[in-house]
Enzyme design. Sequence first.
Site, mmCIF file in Angstrom:
data_model
loop_
_atom_site.group_PDB
_atom_site.id
_atom_site.type_symbol
_atom_site.label_atom_id
_atom_site.label_comp_id
_atom_site.label_asym_id
_atom_site.label_seq_id
_atom_site.Cartn_x
_atom_site.Cartn_y
_atom_site.Cartn_z
ATOM 1 N N GLU A 1 0.773 -1.212 -0.048
ATOM 2 C CA GLU A 1 0.011 -0.013 -0.066
ATOM 3 C C GLU A 1 0.826 1.421 0.105
ATOM 4 O O GLU A 1 1.554 1.284 0.920
ATOM 5 C CB GLU A 1 -1.076 0.139 0.980
ATOM 6 C CG GLU A 1 -1.772 1.293 1.256
ATOM 7 C CD GLU A 1 -2.660 1.476 0.244
ATOM 8 O OE1 GLU A 1 -2.591 2.699 -0.304
ATOM 9 O OE2 GLU A 1 -3.262 0.506 -0.085
ATOM 10 N N THR B 1 -6.123 3.029 -5.489
ATOM 11 C CA THR B 1 -5.882 1.459 -5.379
ATOM 12 C C THR B 1 -6.782 0.860 -6.313
ATOM 13 O O THR B 1 -6.012 -0.394 -6.549
ATOM 14 C CB THR B 1 -6.202 1.106 -3.841
ATOM 15 O OG1 THR B 1 -5.158 1.630 -3.014
ATOM 16 C CG2 THR B 1 -6.062 -0.484 -3.746
ATOM 17 N N HIS C 1 -0.799 3.561 4.902
ATOM 18 C CA HIS C 1 -1.556 4.401 4.134
ATOM 19 C C HIS C 1 -1.677 5.619 4.713
ATOM 20 O O HIS C 1 -1.696 5.960 5.864
ATOM 21 C CB HIS C 1 -3.027 3.731 4.043
ATOM 22 C CG HIS C 1 -3.964 4.440 2.944
ATOM 23 N ND1 HIS C 1 -4.309 5.581 3.183
ATOM 24 C CD2 HIS C 1 -4.476 3.898 1.818
ATOM 25 C CE1 HIS C 1 -5.639 6.030 2.245
ATOM 26 N NE2 HIS C 1 -5.288 4.954 1.135
ATOM 27 N N ASP D 1 0.872 0.242 -5.210
ATOM 28 C CA ASP D 1 -0.227 0.548 -5.990
ATOM 29 C C ASP D 1 -0.067 2.113 -6.493
ATOM 30 O O ASP D 1 -0.458 2.165 -7.615
ATOM 31 C CB ASP D 1 -1.616 0.130 -5.336
ATOM 32 C CG ASP D 1 -1.534 1.137 -3.956
ATOM 33 O OD1 ASP D 1 -0.522 1.536 -3.433
ATOM 34 O OD2 ASP D 1 -2.660 1.283 -3.385
ATOM 35 N N HIS D 2 0.478 3.057 -5.514
ATOM 36 C CA HIS D 2 0.257 4.320 -5.980
ATOM 37 C C HIS D 2 1.154 5.107 -5.026
ATOM 38 O O HIS D 2 1.776 4.763 -4.144
ATOM 39 C CB HIS D 2 -1.050 5.138 -6.022
ATOM 40 C CG HIS D 2 -1.739 4.901 -4.767
ATOM 41 N ND1 HIS D 2 -1.454 5.529 -3.611
ATOM 42 C CD2 HIS D 2 -3.014 4.150 -4.477
ATOM 43 C CE1 HIS D 2 -2.312 5.156 -2.626
ATOM 44 N NE2 HIS D 2 -3.264 4.128 -3.178
#
Length: 710
Positions: A274, A318, A436, A495-496
Site C-alpha cells: 500500500e 488502489t 496508508h 499501488d500508487h
Amino acid sequence: MKRLLKLISSPKTWWRQIKRTMDTSAPIVWFFILNVMLVWLKMFAEYHMNFNLGAEGATQQFLLFLNPIPTAIIFISIALYFRGALSYWLAIIFNLIQSAWLFANMLYYREFSDFLSMGILGSGSSTGNNLGKSIAAIIHWTDYLVFIDIIILIALVVFKQLTIDRKGVQKKFAILTTLFGVILMFVDYGMASTNRSGLLTRSFDNNYIVKYLGLNEYAVFNAVQTYNQTESRKRAKPTDLAKVKKFVATQKLPDNIQYYGTQKGKNVFMIHLESFQQFLIDYKVDGQEVTPNLNKFYHDQNTLSFDNFYNQVGQGKTSDAEMMQENSLFGLATGSAMVKYGTNNTFESLPAILGQRGYTTAAFHGDVASFWNRDNTYKSFGYDYFFSKSYYPNANKANYNVGYGMKDKIFLRDSAQYIEQLPQPFYAKLITVTNHYPYDLDKQNIDFPATKTGDNTVDGYVQTAHYLDQSFGELMAYLKKVGLYNNSVFVLYGDHYGISENHQPAIAQLLGKDKVTNYDLANFQKVPFMIHATGLKGGIDHTYGGEIDMMPTLLDLLGVPDDDMTMFGQDMLSSDYKGKVVFRDGDWITPTYTKFNNQYFNTQTGQQVTESSDKQLKKVAKTMSDYATKVLGYSDDVITGDLLRFDTSRSDFHAVNKKDYNYKKSAGLAALKKAQKSNPSSILAQNKGKSTLSDYVTDAPELKNESSDK
C-alpha cells in the site's frame, strides 16, 4: 483627511455607509453583487492556496481570475427572479452550495491531488466509509473560513441589518444578468480553447479543466462525462470490440523463450504494498534502513526487480491499480471502474484465467468487503474466495485497526489460517493497508525514527513503511517454515504514490535536493515491481514499464497463452518490449523522453527540452500523444461499453458466472472445509489436518498482550 481616517478607523461607520448605498439603490442588486464577489474571492484564493493548477503565463493567470465569475453570476442570479426575503435567502443558498463544493474539493485534493467526481460521489459508501477516518488529519481550521461570509450574511438578514427589497427587479434585468454570465462563460471557454486546443476532447487531467474553465464548470463537465459513460454501454456493439482487438493485436509482442513457462504450475502470491514508492528501497533514516526485508528481497539473485516501474492510477487509486494488475485495463478518467462497472461488467481477469486452469483463487483484505465495491467486483473477476474483515477474529477491536483497516502484522498472521487451507496451486492476493495516509501508528508499534522535513504528513511515512516491511518479513519466514516459499512465485507491487505533489518542499528534502522539478515529480511516481521465485534468473532490470504491464508479464512466466486476450499492457520480458509508459492524464514516459505536467525532459539526463529545439522530441511527442489517446480511449471503451461481453473468440476461456461465488463467511468456511476432502493438496491437508498457525511468529504487541492476559 480627518474624515477619511475616521471612516477607516470606525467599522461601524464603514458599515453604515455601505448599508446606506445598498438601501437607496436596488438593494437586491447590491446583495447579488456582494455574493458574486464573495464566491469569486473564495474560489480565486483557494486556486492559489490549496490547488496545484500549474497556471503559467498571463493568459492562464487571467483565466484563473475570470473563471469563478460566470457560474457565480448564473447561479446567484436565480435570486433576481424572486422578490422579498426569498430572493435574499436564495442568493445565500447558492453561495453556500458553491462554497460547500469548494470546501469538499479542498479536502479531497489535499489527500488525492485531484478533484471530486460524480463517480467518486456516487461511491460514497465505498470511499466515504474510510475517507472520513483521515479527515481529522486532512482538515485545517482555516478551511472553515470559506463559510464565514455565509454566517455573516445570514446574521444580517435574520437580525434585519439589511433593508429587504420588496419590489425586486424587472424580469428582463434578471434574464440579462443570467445571459451575461453565460456570455462570460463562452468568453472564458474561447480563450481557454485558444490556449489549449482539444481541452474537452483530449484532456485526461482534471487540473486542466479547473485551471481553464473553473471548479463549477468542471462539475458540469464531469457530470456530462459520467452520463455519457452510462449511455455508452447501451450504444456499444460487437464491431466496437473488433476495433479494439485490431489495435491490441498490433501491440502483441513475442514471448521470451528464456522465461516463458518457467514458473508454470507454481502458487502465486500477489502482495499489494500500500502507497509504497520506489525511493523507499535502500532508503535510510539516521543510518537505518527503512525496509531491510524488502531490500534483501529486492536484491536477491532470484528476484526480477524493475527500478523504472511507474504507477498509472487515476482517481480510483488502489482500485485502478487492481484493475490494471488483474485485467491489464486502465482505470477511468473519472471515478473508479471497480465501483461503477465492477458489479455488472464482463471481464477476462487473471483470477478467472488461472481458476479455469486449475488454480484456487483468493483475495485477502483486512477491511470491509464493500470497500471499492470489492465484494461485487471480485465475483466478476472470478475469485473463489474473498477473505475480508468479517473472516478475521477480533477484527473490529480498536487496537487491531489503524486508518483503513487491520494492522498488517495482525492481518497477515490471521490470513495464515486461510492460506494453509487453499488447495494448490493457488493464486492469493494479499492487500496491506497500514502504510496508508495519514501514516499514523500507535506508539507501541513504532520502533523507527521519523524523517525531519517538518511536514507532519510526510514524516510518519517511513515509520509505517518500516512496519509494513516487518510484516512482510514475518510472512516470508512463515511461508519458508511451512514449505510454501520454494513452490511459489511472489509478485510485489506498490499501488500508487504515498506522498503527493502537494508536499514538494518535503519531497526535496527526502531526495536531498534544494527543490524538485517536474522531472523529479515524474520519477517520484515510481513504485516497486518485483517477481521472485526459487531458481528464477533475477537481477535489477532497468526496463521502463507500468502497472498495465504486470498481467502480461506474469502470464509469460506462468506459460499461459495470451494471443487472444484483450490486454493493453505488454510483456516486459519480451526482447521486443520498448518501454512506453502512459499515465491516466495523458502524460507519458519513454526511455528517451518524459512528458509530465505539460513539460518535456530528456529521460536519461533530466534536462528540460522543447519541441522547437529538439526535432526528435517533436516526432516522439506526436507518436506518444497519439498512442496515449488510443490506448486510454480503447481501454475506456472496453470498460464503459462492457465490450468483453461480445468476445466469442477465445476457446480457452469462458465468461464468469457471478452467481457461482458467495463471499459470506459461512459459505467460505464451508467451501474450504469441503476442499480439504475433494482436493487434499493444501498445506493443512498435507499436514494431516494439523494447523501450521503456531509456525507464524509475529512481534505484534496487540497479540503479545492478549497472550499474557490468558
